[in-house]
Design a protein around this motif. Sequence first.
Motif, PDB file in Angstrom:
ATOM      1  N   ASP A 144       0.731  -1.393  -0.059  1.00 30.31           N
ATOM      2  CA  ASP A 144       0.142  -0.007  -0.050  1.00 30.31           C
ATOM      3  C   ASP A 144       0.906   1.164  -0.072  1.00 30.31           C
ATOM      4  N   PHE A 145       2.120   1.037   0.037  1.00 30.61           N
ATOM      5  CA  PHE A 145       2.919   2.346   0.236  1.00 30.61           C
ATOM      6  C   PHE A 145       3.715   2.588  -1.322  1.00 30.61           C
ATOM      7  N   GLY A 146       4.432   3.628  -1.699  1.00 32.05           N
ATOM      8  CA  GLY A 146       5.262   3.884  -2.755  1.00 32.05           C
ATOM      9  C   GLY A 146       6.620   4.232  -2.378  1.00 32.05           C
ATOM     10  N   LEU A 147       7.639   3.510  -2.761  1.00 29.75           N
ATOM     11  CA  LEU A 147       8.807   3.801  -2.398  1.00 29.75           C
ATOM     12  C   LEU A 147       9.600   4.410  -3.611  1.00 29.75           C
ATOM     13  N   THR A 148      10.418   5.585  -3.236  1.00 30.73           N
ATOM     14  CA  THR A 148      11.018   6.118  -4.318  1.00 30.73           C
ATOM     15  C   THR A 148      12.518   6.194  -3.511  1.00 30.73           C
ATOM     16  N   VAL A 149      13.442   5.910  -4.345  1.00 27.64           N
ATOM     17  CA  VAL A 149      15.230   6.154  -4.254  1.00 27.64           C
ATOM     18  C   VAL A 149      15.652   7.335  -5.115  1.00 27.64           C
ATOM     19  N   ILE A 150      16.345   7.901  -4.552  1.00 29.21           N
ATOM     20  CA  ILE A 150      16.887   8.952  -5.278  1.00 29.21           C
ATOM     21  C   ILE A 150      18.432   9.080  -4.976  1.00 29.21           C
ATOM     22  N   PRO A 151      19.140   8.455  -5.867  1.00 31.03           N
ATOM     23  CA  PRO A 151      20.610   8.558  -5.645  1.00 31.03           C
ATOM     24  C   PRO A 151      20.928   9.806  -6.869  1.00 31.03           C
ATOM     25  N   GLY A 152      22.030  10.535  -6.336  1.00 31.85           N
ATOM     26  CA  GLY A 152      22.489  11.645  -7.230  1.00 31.85           C
ATOM     27  C   GLY A 152      24.052  11.936  -6.737  1.00 31.85           C
ATOM     28  N   LEU A 153      24.286  13.135  -7.233  1.00 36.55           N
ATOM     29  CA  LEU A 153      25.522  13.928  -6.931  1.00 36.55           C
ATOM     30  C   LEU A 153      25.578  15.292  -6.996  1.00 36.55           C
ATOM     31  N   VAL A 154      26.322  16.212  -6.374  1.00 39.63           N
ATOM     32  CA  VAL A 154      26.648  17.475  -6.655  1.00 39.63           C
ATOM     33  C   VAL A 154      28.153  17.769  -6.829  1.00 39.63           C
ATOM     34  N   THR A 155      28.546  18.301  -7.789  1.00 39.56           N
ATOM     35  CA  THR A 155      30.031  18.467  -8.142  1.00 39.56           C
ATOM     36  C   THR A 155      30.375  20.003  -8.596  1.00 39.56           C
ATOM     37  N   GLY A 156      31.087  20.404  -8.163  1.00 38.27           N
ATOM     38  CA  GLY A 156      31.813  21.921  -8.433  1.00 38.27           C
ATOM     39  C   GLY A 156      32.705  22.553  -7.161  1.00 38.27           C
ATOM     40  N   GLY A 157      33.536  23.518  -7.662  1.00 35.90           N
ATOM     41  CA  GLY A 157      34.281  23.961  -6.542  1.00 35.90           C
ATOM     42  C   GLY A 157      35.417  23.143  -5.956  1.00 35.90           C
ATOM     43  N   GLY A 158      35.822  22.078  -6.927  1.00 34.78           N
ATOM     44  CA  GLY A 158      36.869  21.376  -6.433  1.00 34.78           C
ATOM     45  C   GLY A 158      36.356  20.099  -5.523  1.00 34.78           C
ATOM     46  N   SER A 159      35.042  19.822  -5.129  1.00 35.47           N
ATOM     47  CA  SER A 159      34.548  18.834  -4.268  1.00 35.47           C
ATOM     48  C   SER A 159      33.413  18.048  -5.087  1.00 35.47           C
ATOM     49  N   THR A 160      32.874  16.991  -4.574  1.00 33.26           N
ATOM     50  CA  THR A 160      31.962  16.206  -5.047  1.00 33.26           C
ATOM     51  C   THR A 160      31.382  15.635  -3.938  1.00 33.26           C
ATOM     52  N   GLN A 161      29.936  15.720  -3.903  1.00 36.92           N
ATOM     53  CA  GLN A 161      29.061  15.257  -2.756  1.00 36.92           C
ATOM     54  C   GLN A 161      28.085  14.061  -3.202  1.00 36.92           C
ATOM     55  N   LEU A 162      27.908  13.139  -2.916  1.00 42.89           N
ATOM     56  CA  LEU A 162      26.902  12.220  -3.223  1.00 42.89           C
ATOM     57  C   LEU A 162      25.475  12.375  -2.344  1.00 42.89           C
TER      58      LEU A 162
END
Length: 238
Positions: A144-162
């Motif tokens: 009865d539920f909805g599951l959403t999984v959201i992988p991603g990344l942010v990159t710029g200024g010499g760093s990258t975050q997942l």
Amino acid sequence: MTLRRTLLLVAALASGAAQAQISTERPGLGSSTATVGARAFQVEVGAPEAVLDADDSFSVPVMLRYGVTPDFEVRVAASALDGASDGDGLDAEFGLRTVTAGVKFAVPTRALDLAVIPEFVVPTEGGGDLTFQLNLPAGLPVGDFGLTVIPGLVTGGGSTQLNAVAVLSRAFGGTLSGYAEAGAFPLLEGDGDTPVVLGAGLAALLNEDVQVDAFFDAGVTDAAPELVVGVGVSFRID
């Protein structure tokens, strides 16, 4: 109900809607797999959102979305108002410190719904660095539920975050729905705690084109804000 219609319903639930008439990106940490629809214009506003920790602050985020085709939209987001504690109260400032612009592709498959959301974050003051972010929400029904999984990344200024976000949502009948979410945002380089957040929220449809919401997100690690709370409204113009 066909599998395609079921997955569209799940995508709407994961974004906070109880029915598939309107699909929003708020409230919550993640994104839905659905676009706004062809030739539809949508406005999503936080009114406001507050970060409650050692340095209290608030903002009024605004996102504008336009559906070019049933499965493709363009979007732009910014904060129209920001405020922070200065010791004697909150000091508010109007303006757009950064602007986030991008697109969203809905990619239906046989087993689940997917979306691709590439965006650029453009600083408008202070000489900051251009940042690129990519999110890939995937949604499927779980009972009865909805599951959403959201992988991603942010990159710029010499760093990258997942980014790793999971949202479990459920309709409570009629126009009300709720969700619980968890998110972790590790840096690929450097030391320090990974921000980890747990949260929940409610959303209600006033009609098929207007949704109101309320939410909270609590930091689990020291690197995350202690508490983020907010209310908002989203409305669509066909």
